[in-house]
Write a protein that holds these residues in place. Structure first.
Motif, PDB file in Angstrom:
ATOM      1  N   THR A 214     -26.841   6.300  50.664  1.00 55.87           N
ATOM      2  CA  THR A 214     -28.207   6.785  50.528  1.00 55.87           C
ATOM      3  C   THR A 214     -28.334   7.772  49.368  1.00 55.87           C
ATOM      4  N   VAL A 215     -27.414   8.702  49.261  1.00 59.10           N
ATOM      5  CA  VAL A 215     -27.436   9.666  48.164  1.00 59.10           C
ATOM      6  C   VAL A 215     -26.234   9.474  47.244  1.00 59.10           C
ATOM      7  N   GLU A 217     -25.536   7.446  44.673  1.00 60.28           N
ATOM      8  CA  GLU A 217     -25.798   7.371  43.237  1.00 60.28           C
ATOM      9  C   GLU A 217     -26.185   8.733  42.677  1.00 60.28           C
ATOM     10  N   VAL A 218     -26.882   9.514  43.463  1.00 57.11           N
ATOM     11  CA  VAL A 218     -27.261  10.853  43.023  1.00 57.11           C
ATOM     12  C   VAL A 218     -26.027  11.741  42.913  1.00 57.11           C
ATOM     13  N   LEU A 219     -25.093  11.599  43.855  1.00 59.87           N
ATOM     14  CA  LEU A 219     -23.859  12.375  43.786  1.00 59.87           C
ATOM     15  C   LEU A 219     -23.084  12.059  42.511  1.00 59.87           C
ATOM     16  N   VAL A 220     -23.003  10.787  42.171  1.00 59.52           N
ATOM     17  CA  VAL A 220     -22.303  10.391  40.947  1.00 59.52           C
ATOM     18  C   VAL A 220     -22.970  11.028  39.735  1.00 59.52           C
ATOM     19  N   TRP A 221     -24.311  10.977  39.689  1.00 59.45           N
ATOM     20  CA  TRP A 221     -25.032  11.568  38.570  1.00 59.45           C
ATOM     21  C   TRP A 221     -24.803  13.076  38.510  1.00 59.45           C
ATOM     22  N   MET A 222     -24.843  13.747  39.651  1.00 56.06           N
ATOM     23  CA  MET A 222     -24.640  15.191  39.691  1.00 56.06           C
ATOM     24  C   MET A 222     -23.256  15.563  39.159  1.00 56.06           C
ATOM     25  N   GLU A 223     -22.253  14.777  39.562  1.00 57.53           N
ATOM     26  CA  GLU A 223     -20.883  15.056  39.128  1.00 57.53           C
ATOM     27  C   GLU A 223     -20.728  14.896  37.621  1.00 57.53           C
ATOM     28  N   ARG A 224     -21.451  13.952  37.044  1.00 58.55           N
ATOM     29  CA  ARG A 224     -21.342  13.695  35.608  1.00 58.55           C
ATOM     30  C   ARG A 224     -22.202  14.637  34.776  1.00 58.55           C
ATOM     31  N   ASN A 225     -23.067  15.393  35.430  1.00 59.24           N
ATOM     32  CA  ASN A 225     -23.990  16.270  34.708  1.00 59.24           C
ATOM     33  C   ASN A 225     -23.978  17.682  35.288  1.00 59.24           C
ATOM     34  N   LEU A 226     -22.792  18.192  35.511  1.00 63.43           N
ATOM     35  CA  LEU A 226     -22.671  19.513  36.123  1.00 63.43           C
ATOM     36  C   LEU A 226     -23.210  20.624  35.231  1.00 63.43           C
ATOM     37  N   ASP A 227     -23.303  20.356  33.935  1.00 59.74           N
ATOM     38  CA  ASP A 227     -23.787  21.392  33.017  1.00 59.74           C
ATOM     39  C   ASP A 227     -25.304  21.478  32.980  1.00 59.74           C
ATOM     40  N   GLU A 228     -25.987  20.581  33.688  1.00 62.62           N
ATOM     41  CA  GLU A 228     -27.447  20.582  33.677  1.00 62.62           C
ATOM     42  C   GLU A 228     -28.006  21.351  34.875  1.00 62.62           C
ATOM     43  N   GLU A 229     -29.119  22.032  34.632  1.00 66.77           N
ATOM     44  CA  GLU A 229     -29.827  22.691  35.723  1.00 66.77           C
ATOM     45  C   GLU A 229     -30.772  21.670  36.363  1.00 66.77           C
ATOM     46  N   VAL A 230     -30.649  21.493  37.660  1.00 61.21           N
ATOM     47  CA  VAL A 230     -31.488  20.515  38.345  1.00 61.21           C
ATOM     48  C   VAL A 230     -32.096  21.148  39.586  1.00 61.21           C
ATOM     49  N   GLU A 233     -36.254  18.764  43.750  1.00 63.68           N
ATOM     50  CA  GLU A 233     -37.333  17.827  43.449  1.00 63.68           C
ATOM     51  C   GLU A 233     -36.862  16.754  42.461  1.00 63.68           C
ATOM     52  N   GLN A 234     -36.114  17.160  41.438  1.00 65.34           N
ATOM     53  CA  GLN A 234     -35.614  16.200  40.457  1.00 65.34           C
ATOM     54  C   GLN A 234     -34.597  15.246  41.082  1.00 65.34           C
ATOM     55  N   LEU A 235     -33.717  15.785  41.924  1.00 69.06           N
ATOM     56  CA  LEU A 235     -32.721  14.946  42.590  1.00 69.06           C
ATOM     57  C   LEU A 235     -33.388  13.983  43.555  1.00 69.06           C
ATOM     58  N   ALA A 236     -34.401  14.466  44.259  1.00 69.75           N
ATOM     59  CA  ALA A 236     -35.123  13.605  45.196  1.00 69.75           C
ATOM     60  C   ALA A 236     -35.803  12.459  44.461  1.00 69.75           C
ATOM     61  N   ALA A 237     -36.344  12.742  43.282  1.00 69.62           N
ATOM     62  CA  ALA A 237     -36.997  11.700  42.504  1.00 69.62           C
ATOM     63  C   ALA A 237     -35.988  10.619  42.100  1.00 69.62           C
ATOM     64  N   ARG A 238     -34.764  11.026  41.767  1.00 63.25           N
ATOM     65  CA  ARG A 238     -33.719  10.058  41.425  1.00 63.25           C
ATOM     66  C   ARG A 238     -33.376   9.169  42.621  1.00 63.25           C
ATOM     67  N   ALA A 239     -33.461   9.753  43.821  1.00 59.00           N
ATOM     68  CA  ALA A 239     -33.146   8.996  45.031  1.00 59.00           C
ATOM     69  C   ALA A 239     -34.369   8.287  45.600  1.00 59.00           C
ATOM     70  N   HIS A 240     -35.528   8.436  44.923  1.00 60.13           N
ATOM     71  CA  HIS A 240     -36.776   7.817  45.364  1.00 60.13           C
ATOM     72  C   HIS A 240     -37.146   8.266  46.779  1.00 60.13           C
ATOM     73  N   MET A 241     -37.059   9.570  46.994  1.00 55.93           N
ATOM     74  CA  MET A 241     -37.413  10.160  48.285  1.00 55.93           C
ATOM     75  C   MET A 241     -38.270  11.388  48.036  1.00 55.93           C
ATOM     76  N   SER A 242     -38.909  11.848  49.104  1.00 63.48           N
ATOM     77  CA  SER A 242     -39.572  13.139  49.031  1.00 63.48           C
ATOM     78  C   SER A 242     -38.504  14.230  49.056  1.00 63.48           C
ATOM     79  N   ALA A 247     -33.406  16.341  51.050  1.00 59.95           N
ATOM     80  CA  ALA A 247     -32.605  17.483  51.496  1.00 59.95           C
ATOM     81  C   ALA A 247     -31.997  17.222  52.868  1.00 59.95           C
ATOM     82  N   ARG A 248     -32.785  16.590  53.754  1.00 61.31           N
ATOM     83  CA  ARG A 248     -32.279  16.299  55.100  1.00 61.31           C
ATOM     84  C   ARG A 248     -31.155  15.254  55.042  1.00 61.31           C
ATOM     85  N   ARG A 249     -31.383  14.187  54.265  1.00 61.39           N
ATOM     86  CA  ARG A 249     -30.360  13.142  54.141  1.00 61.39           C
ATOM     87  C   ARG A 249     -29.086  13.694  53.496  1.00 61.39           C
ATOM     88  N   PHE A 250     -29.249  14.520  52.482  1.00 60.62           N
ATOM     89  CA  PHE A 250     -28.096  15.101  51.789  1.00 60.62           C
ATOM     90  C   PHE A 250     -27.247  15.923  52.752  1.00 60.62           C
TER      91      PHE A 250
END
Length: 321
Positions: A214-215, A217-230, A233-242, A247-250
């Motif tokens: 469920t999350v 693909e977002v975890l993979v993206w987060m790991e590859r972009n640790l230098d970015e401030e996120v 809301e931005q992470l939820a948009a990547r996961a196509h969720m509110s 936050a609950r699923r994570f």
């Protein structure tokens, strides 16, 4: 300098944990420029020992006298170690090992053998989480740390279950021979050279990975972009969720919040860079998303109880300024 390693066996020994010790210390890697140890598997209960695998036995010509010349004595895990008695000669040999300044290491339930020898009294120690409560109850003077991979209370080192024995063995190699040797052995074993941790005595377990996608693909993206401030809301948009659903699923799938997850991954990356590179603190802070050296230091101390500079000196030696 670590040169001589002995592994005393009891009936019911677990082959995997025994194999871990043999893999790290028992193989001759001299042709690769790596240390070669005088290694022996020792019997504490007769020349042929049973394992917890039916039909699988271990034979050795060595007796407990071999322990008296070892720089490191390793007690692997075994079946029913928490409830059985141990040969008095073995317990005495373990005490002599510590008294003369050599090290002892237990893997998983091998900690019960060290407890029976009195070597855990007043010392912090680790064991598989499944045994932690029983170990604390059986040896009330031991300071059981249930949430760590291993504890270095030199000269007594204890590790948690199964793969944590690899972590502890590589930790000893790192202390004795430096990170390059430990990394080379880890590479041959196809395992991380240092899974998680700063202070050797208290190494937190890595945060659990998500068990479903469920999350993922977002975890993979987060790991590859640790230098970015996120933001959530931005992470939820990547996961196509509110944001609320994300936050609950994570939390359900990783056991922690997005903020804490990414913070832990940033600290882990900082540890790797401190061990393997000569980059400045500001450069490491930039690559790990902390921004500056002061923020890196603050979060590093908060997570691991030590400073980045002290961590680098511990794992790369005094020459690492």
């Amino acid at each position: 300098m670590l040169k001589n390693v002995a592994v005393p066996l009891l009936h019911g020994v677990h082959p995997f944990e025994l194999g871990v010790v043999c893999e790290v210390f028992g193989l001759d890697r001299g042709d690769e420029g790596l240390p070669v140890y005088d290694f022996a598997v020792v019997s504490a209960e007769g020349p042929t020992l049973t394992t917890h695998v039916p039909g699988f036995t271990v034979s050795t010509p060595y007796g407990l006298d071999r322990l008296d010349e070892a720089d490191l004595v390793v007690v692997p895990a075994g079946s029913a170690y928490a409830v059985r008695d141990y040969p008095p000669d073995l317990l005495a040999a373990l005490r002599r090992t510590v008294d003369r300044g050599a090290r002892v290491l237990s893997v998983c339930s091998g900690a019960f053998v060290l407890g029976a020898a009195g070597l855990l009294d007043g010392r912090p120690c680790a064991v598989h989480w499944h045994h932690a409560e029983l170990l604390a109850r059986q040896y009330p003077r031991a300071v059981v740390e249930p949430d760590v991979l291993y504890v270095d209370a030199d000269p007594v080192i204890t590790s948690a279950g199964t793969a944590a024995g690899i972590d502890a063995c590589l930790h000893i190699v790192r202390k004795e021979h430096g990170p390059e040797v430990a990394n080379a052995i880890a590479r041959r074993m196809v395992v991380p050279p240092h899974r998680d941790g700063g202070q050797a005595q208290y190494i937190e377990r890595p945060l659990p990975r998500a068990e479903c996608d469920t999350v993922g693909e977002v975890l993979v993206w987060m790991e590859r972009n640790l230098d970015e401030e996120v933001t959530v809301e931005q992470l939820a948009a990547r996961a196509h969720m509110s944001p609320r659903t994300f936050a609950r699923r994570f939390q359900q799938e990783t056991g922690t919040t997005p903020y804490r997850w990414i913070l832990r991954q940033r600290v882990l990356l900082a540890q790797e860079l401190l061990e393997a590179s000569d980059e400045t603190m500001d450069a490491i802070a930039g690559r790990t998303g902390f921004g500056n050296a002061a923020a890196l230091r603050h979060q590093f101390v908060r997570s691991l109880g030590t400073t980045p500079q002290a961590y680098r000196r511990t794992f790369r030696g005094p020459q690492a300024a």
